[in-house]
Design a protein around this motif. Structure first.
Motif, PDB file in Angstrom:
ATOM      1  N   PHE A   1      -8.045  -2.179  -3.670  1.00 38.78           N
ATOM      2  CA  PHE A   1      -6.636  -1.810  -3.572  1.00 38.78           C
ATOM      3  C   PHE A   1      -5.793  -2.925  -2.960  1.00 38.78           C
ATOM      4  CE2 PHE A   1      -6.822   2.748  -4.597  1.00 38.78           C
ATOM      5  CZ  PHE A   1      -5.537   2.945  -5.067  1.00 38.78           C
ATOM      6  N   VAL A   2      -6.292  -3.601  -1.925  1.00 42.55           N
ATOM      7  CA  VAL A   2      -5.484  -4.619  -1.260  1.00 42.55           C
ATOM      8  C   VAL A   2      -5.324  -5.868  -2.131  1.00 42.55           C
ATOM      9  CG1 VAL A   2      -6.115  -3.831   1.047  1.00 42.55           C
ATOM     10  CG2 VAL A   2      -7.450  -5.640  -0.026  1.00 42.55           C
TER      11      VAL A   2
ATOM     12  N   LEU B   1      -9.553  12.753   1.344  1.00 41.89           N
ATOM     13  CA  LEU B   1     -10.577  13.224   0.417  1.00 41.89           C
ATOM     14  C   LEU B   1     -11.976  12.723   0.781  1.00 41.89           C
ATOM     15  CD1 LEU B   1     -11.082  14.848  -2.144  1.00 41.89           C
ATOM     16  CD2 LEU B   1     -10.687  12.759  -3.474  1.00 41.89           C
ATOM     17  N   GLY B   2     -12.110  11.437   1.069  1.00 42.70           N
ATOM     18  CA  GLY B   2     -13.411  10.867   1.394  1.00 42.70           C
ATOM     19  C   GLY B   2     -14.049  11.515   2.620  1.00 42.70           C
ATOM     20  N   PRO B   3     -13.348  11.498   3.771  1.00 42.90           N
ATOM     21  CA  PRO B   3     -13.896  12.149   4.961  1.00 42.90           C
ATOM     22  C   PRO B   3     -14.154  13.643   4.766  1.00 42.90           C
ATOM     23  CG  PRO B   3     -12.151  10.651   5.586  1.00 42.90           C
ATOM     24  CD  PRO B   3     -12.133  10.719   4.097  1.00 42.90           C
ATOM     25  N   LEU B   4     -13.277  14.316   4.017  1.00 44.70           N
ATOM     26  CA  LEU B   4     -13.449  15.754   3.795  1.00 44.70           C
ATOM     27  C   LEU B   4     -14.745  16.023   3.033  1.00 44.70           C
ATOM     28  CD1 LEU B   4     -12.180  18.554   4.131  1.00 44.70           C
ATOM     29  CD2 LEU B   4     -11.025  18.215   1.930  1.00 44.70           C
TER      30      LEU B   4
ATOM     31  N   LEU C   1       0.818  -1.216   0.000  1.00 44.80           N
ATOM     32  CA  LEU C   1       0.000   0.000   0.000  1.00 44.80           C
ATOM     33  C   LEU C   1       0.851   1.265   0.000  1.00 44.80           C
ATOM     34  CD1 LEU C   1      -2.843  -0.988   2.484  1.00 44.80           C
ATOM     35  CD2 LEU C   1      -2.977  -0.811  -0.002  1.00 44.80           C
ATOM     36  N   LYS C   2       2.067   1.181   0.516  1.00 49.50           N
ATOM     37  CA  LYS C   2       2.941   2.358   0.544  1.00 49.50           C
ATOM     38  C   LYS C   2       3.278   2.836  -0.860  1.00 49.50           C
ATOM     39  CE  LYS C   2       5.228   2.015   5.037  1.00 49.50           C
ATOM     40  NZ  LYS C   2       6.528   1.852   5.750  1.00 49.50           N
ATOM     41  N   ARG C   3       3.232   1.931  -1.820  1.00 46.99           N
ATOM     42  CA  ARG C   3       3.552   2.288  -3.197  1.00 46.99           C
ATOM     43  C   ARG C   3       2.402   3.021  -3.871  1.00 46.99           C
ATOM     44  NH1 ARG C   3       5.721  -3.743  -4.911  1.00 46.99           N
ATOM     45  NH2 ARG C   3       7.398  -3.916  -3.356  1.00 46.99           N
ATOM     46  N   SER C   4       1.228   2.936  -3.288  1.00 49.71           N
ATOM     47  CA  SER C   4       0.056   3.589  -3.878  1.00 49.71           C
ATOM     48  C   SER C   4      -0.142   4.961  -3.257  1.00 49.71           C
ATOM     49  CB  SER C   4      -1.195   2.733  -3.656  1.00 49.71           C
ATOM     50  OG  SER C   4      -1.521   2.692  -2.274  1.00 49.71           O
ATOM     51  N   LYS C   5      -1.110   5.687  -3.784  1.00 51.10           N
ATOM     52  CA  LYS C   5      -1.446   6.999  -3.249  1.00 51.10           C
ATOM     53  C   LYS C   5      -2.770   6.929  -2.487  1.00 51.10           C
ATOM     54  CE  LYS C   5       1.020   9.526  -6.868  1.00 51.10           C
ATOM     55  NZ  LYS C   5       2.121   9.930  -5.996  1.00 51.10           N
TER      56      LYS C   5
END
Length: 244
Positions: A77-78, A23-26, A12-16
């Motif tokens: 993603f996972v 963004l989602g919570p905002l 996951l560190k390689r992804s953004k």
């Protein structure tokens, strides 16, 4: 299990993915406060706690819309790296129990949702303090709503993970999430809402006087049964499948 979780975190560190954490919570919190203040006189009556009334809008926007879609994205993603360049064959060829692989991906997805809800709470408090919301801050109550929302996401996480494991493209689990999210707000007001995974987060996150849940015992019993059934099915199905 520890090694599996470490490997999943490195992927996951390689992804953004961190962008979605914000963004989602905002989006959810901003929509909630916008609707709250645009209809302030309708939502706030004498004696009401403004924090609770504002949170009701968070539950409405995050629960059936933003949060379920994020669950779908996180689950996809996972599994994304395994669907690229024969990653499943490489992973399943290792001397690791498939049950642990499934549980590892589930725990990572659950952690991502927990982080998301924590950020939702922080943004909600931050916006509220800036806006000067009146009333005592019911911190423990708000934390309780987040915990209940997390628990209500468990069936959806498992369901989306099962779909993501079987889907070779990122778009399928995302499309499923969006399609079944659309009728969520309507289904929530029917008896089916208590067993519909896309509405359960909203029901759990809503204050008691705003939620259509008639029996919390029944709701959480159904939630537990659905979670256990999906966990059993997910592990069993993954363990018996041929190398993907």
């Amino acid at each position: 299990m520890k090694e599996i979780l470490t490997v999943e975190k490195l992927k996951l560190k390689r992804s953004k993915i961190w962008i979605l954490y914000i963004l989602g919570p905002l989006i959810g919190v901003m929509l909630a406060y916008t609707n709250f203040y645009n209809n302030y006189e309708l939502f706030v009556q004498p004696g009401d706690n403004e924090w609770i009334e504002a949170w009701t809008q968070v539950a409405i926007f995050m629960g059936p819309f933003v949060l379920p879609i994020m669950v779908g994205v996180y689950a996809a993603f996972v599994c994304r790296s395994e669907h690229v360049s024969g990653g499943w064959k490489q992973l399943l060829a290792l001397p690791v129990q498939r049950t642990k692989i499934f549980l590892g991906k589930f725990l990572i997805t659950a952690t991502m949702i927990a982080v998301t809800l924590f950020i939702v709470l922080i943004l909600f408090l931050g916006f509220g303090l800036v806006k000067g919301i009146n009333g005592d801050l019911p911190m423990l109550t708000l934390i309780g709503y987040c915990i209940k929302g997390f628990l209500a996401c468990l069936p959806l996480m498992l369901l989306q993970l099962i779909i993501s494991i079987r889907s070779k493209t990122f778009g399928i689990p995302l499309a499923v999430s969006i399609v079944f999210t659309l009728p969520a707000i309507i289904v929530a007001s029917t008896p089916l809402g208590q067993i519909y995974p896309w509405t359960q987060p909203m029901l759990a996150m809503s204050p008691v006087d705003e939620s259509p849940i008639e029996s919390y015992f029944t709701f959480y019993t159904l939630l537990s049964i659905l979670s256990i059934a999906l966990l059993y099915f997910g592990i069993r199905n993954f363990a018996k499948r041929d190398i993907l």
